[in-house]
Design an enzyme around this catalytic site. Structure first.
Site, PDB file in Angstrom:
ATOM      1  N   GLY A   9       0.847  -1.176   0.000  1.00 53.98           N
ATOM      2  CA  GLY A   9       0.000   0.000   0.000  1.00 53.98           C
ATOM      3  C   GLY A   9       0.887   1.232   0.000  1.00 53.98           C
ATOM      4  CE  LYS A 177       6.385  -1.657  15.633  1.00 54.57           C
ATOM      5  NZ  LYS A 177       6.563  -2.628  14.520  1.00 54.57           N
ATOM      6  CG  ASN A 181       2.017   2.166  16.464  1.00 54.19           C
ATOM      7  OD1 ASN A 181       2.362   0.995  16.328  1.00 54.19           O
ATOM      8  ND2 ASN A 181       2.441   3.110  15.636  1.00 54.19           N
TER       9      ASN A 181
END
Length: 298
Positions: A9, A177, A181
């Site tokens: 994507g 991480k 998020n």
């Protein structure tokens, strides 16, 4: 190096396109994006200006490569793993949100590496993605320490002009991480705000507390991540990508299913197992899940 990007994507196309400047790259994604790349190549614009011609496929089964990068949405991890299990790879590296690597380990014989990519990417149109921010790729073994496979992957990124860190502390970096998020994605989606305004405005309280809760969960499962480090990471990423929309904000804006389970579910489920209180992450999760349920997305 032969590289396969499964889930091409926005981010997968950007990373794969950058690698294609130096390596033999195959993108696996959906039409009409893949069809346009086959016919006219891949254009990257914005902060990076690149035109390359990687192979572009819609079927990711029975492939081989030195390195496979998984860039699907986290909820498509199992489907990606089933497809990759039909092929042969020297190593497989996740650049996804959430803690998806264990699911890849369970399904694959190949070495599974953990990774992060702080590039900003937006899908513009079939055959074109926009780089909204230049970042770095971090790669390393899931359990930490040194790894020849991680070193080879890092060298491949570096050879293609991608700033790369081969890290020995990936357990902490994975949860860092996750804290980023948790701190940015949900609050920005609920506030309908770009990353910078999310941390500069009233939503910053929820954002920073979500990061702190993630750090507490990390320590409960044996990963050394200080709350200050988690909050610093959220603030640093938000500042570096101030004008960007988070992936969850993009999903909500476009009426798509989000990665709420992979991000907040990963925090809350571990918190429940280890007796850690995570009221902020739990509240954000319930609101995003409520939005999805009202639209028939879950």
């Amino acid at each position: 190096m032969e590289v396969l990007v499964y889930g091409a994507g926005a981010l997968g196309s950007l990373v794969g396109g950058l690698l294609a400047r130096e390596h033999d790259v195959t993108l696996v994604g959906r039409d009409p994006h893949m069809r346009t790349i086959r016919e006219d190549g891949l254009r990257i614009d914005g902060e990076v200006d690149v035109r390359v011609a990687p192979r572009a496929l819609t079927d990711g089964t029975h492939r081989t490569a030195d390195l496979a990068l998984v860039t699907t949405k986290a909820y498509d991890t199992d489907a990606a793993a089933r497809a990759l299990a039909t092929g042969e790879y020297g190593a497989v590296c996740s650049l996804q949100n959430g803690l998806t690597e264990e699911r890849l380990v369970a399904a694959l014989d190949a070495t599974v590496l953990a990774g992060t990519a702080s590039y900003g990417a937006r899908f513009a149109e079939p055959g074109r993605v926009t780089c909204t921010g230049v970042g770095e790729v971090v790669v390393g073994p899931l359990s930490g320490g040194a790894s020849p496979a991680a070193a080879r992957a890092g060298a491949a990124f570096e050879a293609a002009g991608v700033e790369t860190v081969v890290a020995a502390d990936m357990p902490a970096r994975r949860f860092e991480k996750l804290a980023v998020n948790a701190g940015i994605n949900g609050p920005s989606a609920l506030a309908r705000a770009e990353n910078g305004p999310t941390l500069d405005g009233p939503a910053s309280e929820a954002a920073c507390e979500a990061a702190r809760e993630t750090a507490r969960v990390a320590r409960a499962v044996g990963v050394d991540l200080a709350e200050d480090r988690a909050v610093d990471a959220v603030e640093r990423v938000a500042a570096a990508t101030a004008a960007n929309r988070s992936s969850m904000y993009e999903d909500v804006a476009n009426g798509r299913r989000t990665e709420v389970d992979a991000v907040y579910g990963a925090v809350v489920d571990r918190a429940d197992r280890h007796g850690v209180s995570t009221p902020t992450c739990r509240t954000i999760a319930s609101l995003i899940r409520g939005w999805e349920a009202a639209r028939g997305l879950r």
